[in-house]
Design an enzyme around this catalytic site. Structure first.
Site, PDB file in Angstrom:
ATOM      1  CG  HIS A   1      -1.808  -1.174   1.332  1.00  0.00           C
ATOM      2  ND1 HIS A   1      -1.353  -2.436   1.659  1.00  0.00           N
ATOM      3  CD2 HIS A   1      -3.148  -1.282   1.147  1.00  0.00           C
ATOM      4  CE1 HIS A   1      -2.381  -3.276   1.675  1.00  0.00           C
ATOM      5  NE2 HIS A   1      -3.472  -2.607   1.365  1.00  0.00           N
TER       6      HIS A   1
ATOM      7  CG  HIS B   1      -5.991   1.761  -0.433  1.00  0.00           C
ATOM      8  ND1 HIS B   1      -6.019   2.485   0.737  1.00  0.00           N
ATOM      9  CD2 HIS B   1      -6.219   0.471  -0.093  1.00  0.00           C
ATOM     10  CE1 HIS B   1      -6.243   1.647   1.747  1.00  0.00           C
ATOM     11  NE2 HIS B   1      -6.380   0.424   1.266  1.00  0.00           N
TER      12      HIS B   1
ATOM     13  CD  GLU C   1     -18.954  -7.122  25.895  1.00  0.00           C
ATOM     14  OE1 GLU C   1     -19.745  -7.530  26.766  1.00  0.00           O
ATOM     15  OE2 GLU C   1     -19.261  -6.268  25.036  1.00  0.00           O
TER      16      GLU C   1
ATOM     17  CG  HIS D   1     -27.286 -14.129  27.213  1.00  0.00           C
ATOM     18  ND1 HIS D   1     -28.016 -13.624  26.166  1.00  0.00           N
ATOM     19  CD2 HIS D   1     -26.934 -13.064  27.976  1.00  0.00           C
ATOM     20  CE1 HIS D   1     -28.120 -12.314  26.300  1.00  0.00           C
ATOM     21  NE2 HIS D   1     -27.461 -11.945  27.393  1.00  0.00           N
TER      22      HIS D   1
END
Length: 665
Positions: free
Chosen positions: A31, A262, A411, A473
């Site tokens: 890149h 890019h 998280e 869960h």
């Protein structure tokens, strides 16, 4: 640092551009656009701003530079070569993206000296830097702001800011007013698909301001404007984001400002034209002698500050200096083993039927007093994860000595910040959530495993045993998936004694991360010994031997299912079948043992049955493909946990029946 005029700056920046273009072109992969566009930003940082000693890239009080936009890795490799860091030579640049080179496709801290953290997955570097800034503040509060006083600079791309983790990270940093965190956004408006406008229209400056940051826009090709913005940021009481408007592939006549710059080499014709437009002379990988000398002088400029800092360290008391160095060396406290042993003896004297999440809290209460560097926290599940030990104070802007972090429902950012705290040095980290939400933390967990960072994940509600919250869960595949991750260690203890041993194993480990998978439901105390020997350390051990002769059945289980195996052993005895029970707190640790040790633990019983309230994947290595397994093959269900276990047939009766069926065959 000496004053640098515009002409000098351009030569410094063009050296970065030239080497970056050449590296990508030689590799035929990479890149080039970001290093070409962000070279002015990087040159300002390393020539005018950073406290950096190239001869000592791991000096504890250095400023940190995190290339969050890891795809632009040639930028940092060029900087490391130019400043003389880590012995990185031209031959290494010429081996960009080649096997076993010091210049891999994305920066890896374990491969290249001077790289602070492995980056590549977008957003990770930014979120990791938040943890670095947290650690700097905590360490300064404890050891003094003269000894610990540095900043964390991040070069981020559009992609870093689009990834969802960025919102979690910047909200966390803004809340904690991490004013020594400065993010420079390479605002080039281009992504792989084309102009950023086809997929995004967020006002990033406003977004950062809304999250409690100082935020402003500058011309990313004006070195004086960039420097002035950074100087303002250094005086702020908030973290700062500087949007540096740049042109991707700066200098390339046809590809600059387009996605063509890019993620692919410029090609020989465009590369030559770009160098001509920028006034760069010389062949591939050539840097003018005076420019290289100027860069090398800049790389050595931090040596004086480093030497002064060494004097400050030497001036500390022997005790304080020793503690500082112990922590930076990741050496566990000498008293850790004794504290765990004393805790185990107390549990034997007063057996408790508790959930292993509660047993974990009890273990932390014993460990924290002897391990002041342990930083704990939770993703807004403190009462469920039981991660806050007695006496732990919250880490806040007003209480920087606090060792408990309220990460909020974040998280992903929590796991990345834990990586940053650990990489910074001086602390060990533990963070809590439900095991099923490892899915939210997994990218950062994977990087911890890749980098060999000894972070600890306290993941409770580890099975269908959580009951009423139901299948969304209840983690059935997570144990297997985490065990499958290289260098990730999973420990699922069966009672309070094993939980204490699991913590000891996790905290004595220094070469990788550990998951503690802990139950919501109460578990019977099974262990009757509290010696200094850590029986869980080999991953498995014989909890109960067969009675009356050689074992005909071996029952293997982890965590909450060990007591089911114990009950099944009794049922088998009533049928005249001799069974032994092997507790397996860590399947992968067991499988890592020498063949003789592993064979002795697994045993020679002709019938082998494993029981775990999860999918079978991984257990065939212990019981064999023809062995029995009692567990899950579907998602869970909502209901009281005992009823859920019965519904899915994970009971002592089912285990005994599976053993008898094979025994009688």
């Amino acid at each position: 640092m000496p004053a640098i005029d515009r002409a000098q700056h351009e030569r410094l920046a063009n050296a970065i551009r030239s080497l970056s273009m050449d590296g990508v072109e030689q590799a035929k992969s990479g890149h080039p656009g970001l290093p070409m566009g962000a070279a002015d930003i990087a040159a300002v940082l390393f020539s005018r701003i950073m406290k950096y000693d190239a001869a000592a890239p791991s000096w504890p009080d250095r400023d940190r530079f995190v290339l969050s936009a890891g795809h632009g890795s040639m930028l940092i490799y060029a900087l490391l070569y130019l400043t003389g860091t880590g012995g990185l030579g031209l031959d290494d640049l010429k081996k960009f993206r080649q096997l076993e080179s010091k210049t891999p496709g994305h920066p890896e801290n374990f491969m290249t000296k001077g790289v602070e953290t492995t980056t590549g997955p977008l957003g990770q570097g930014l979120a990791t830097a938040v943890g670095m800034a947290m650690a700097e503040r905590m360490l300064a509060a404890e050891f003094g702001k003269k000894l610990v006083d540095h900043k964390t600079y991040v070069l981020a791309s559009d992609g870093d800011l689009m990834e969802g983790i960025s919102q979690e990270a910047i909200a966390l940093a803004g809340h904690h007013k991490l004013n020594k965190l400065i993010v420079l956004w390479d605002d080039n408006g281009i992504s792989i698909d084309g102009p950023l406008s086809i997929s995004d229209s967020v006002d990033q400056v406003a977004r950062f301001k809304a999250c409690g940051w100082k935020s402003e826009r500058v011309d990313g090709h004006d070195p004086d404007a960039i420097e002035a913005a950074i100087r303002r940021a250094q005086k702020s009481n908030k973290p700062t984001m500087i949007a540096c408007k740049t042109v991707i592939g700066f200098g390339a006549p046809k590809k600059a400002g387009t996605s063509k710059a890019h993620g692919e080499p410029l090609g020989a014709e465009e590369l030559a034209a770009a160098k001509k437009a920028l006034g760069i002379t010389g062949g591939p990988f050539e840097v003018a002698a005076d420019v290289l000398k100027a860069w090398r002088d800049l790389g050595a400029a931090g040596a004086a500050a480093h030497k002064e800092w060494q004097g400050l360290l030497a001036g500390l008391s022997e005790r304080k200096r020793g503690e500082f160095e112990r922590r930076l060396g990741l050496t566990p406290p000498a008293k850790l083993g004794k504290a765990v042993t004393a805790h185990k003896k107390a549990l034997i004297a007063n057996p408790q039927a508790v959930a292993t999440r509660k047993a974990s809290e009890l273990a932390l209460d014993a460990i924290v007093p002897v391990m002041p560097e342990l930083v704990s926290g939770s993703a807004d599940l403190t009462p469920s994860n039981n991660t806050k030990a007695k006496g732990l104070e919250d880490f806040t802007p007003k209480t920087p000595k606090g060792r408990y972090i309220r990460y909020g429902i974040r998280e992903h950012a929590m796991a990345a910040a834990m990586n940053g705290i650990t990489l910074h040095g001086g602390f060990r980290t533990a963070g809590g959530t439900f095991l099923v939400f490892a899915d939210y933390a997994r990218p950062a967990m994977r990087l911890a495993a890749l980098m060999g960072l000894p972070v600890v994940y306290v993941m409770t509600h580890d099975s269908i045993g959580l009951g009423e919250d139901g299948p969304t869960h209840q983690p059935v595949e997570h144990l297997a998936s985490l065990r499958a991750m290289p260098n990730m260690r999973v420990l699922r203890p069966a009672d309070a004694i094993e939980t204490a041993e699991a913590w000891q194993i996790a905290l004595e480990r220094t070469d990788g991360p550990t998951v503690l998978a802990l139950s919501r439901q109460n578990l019977a105390p099974l262990r009757q010994d509290g010696t200094a020997t850590n029986r869980s350390a080999k991953g498995g051990y014989e909890l109960l031997a067969a009675e009356g002769g050689k074992a005909q059945v071996s029952l293997f289980a982890s965590g909450s299912e060990v007591e089911i195996a114990v009950a099944a052993r009794k049922l088998l005895a009533e049928k005249g079948v001799r069974a032994r029970v092997v507790s397996v707190p860590s399947l992968e640790l067991l499988l890592e043992q020498d063949e003789a040790v592993k064979a002795a633990i697994i045993g020679e019983a002709p019938v082998k049955i494993a029981v775990e309230a999860a999918v079978r994947f991984g257990w065939d290595a212990v019981v064999g493909a023809d062995g029995g397994f009692v567990g899950m093959s579907s998602f869970g269900a909502s209901g009281p946990y005992k009823q859920v276990y019965a519904h899915f047939g994970i009971t002592p009766e089912a285990v005994a029946e599976a053993a008898l069926k094979r025994h009688n065959a």
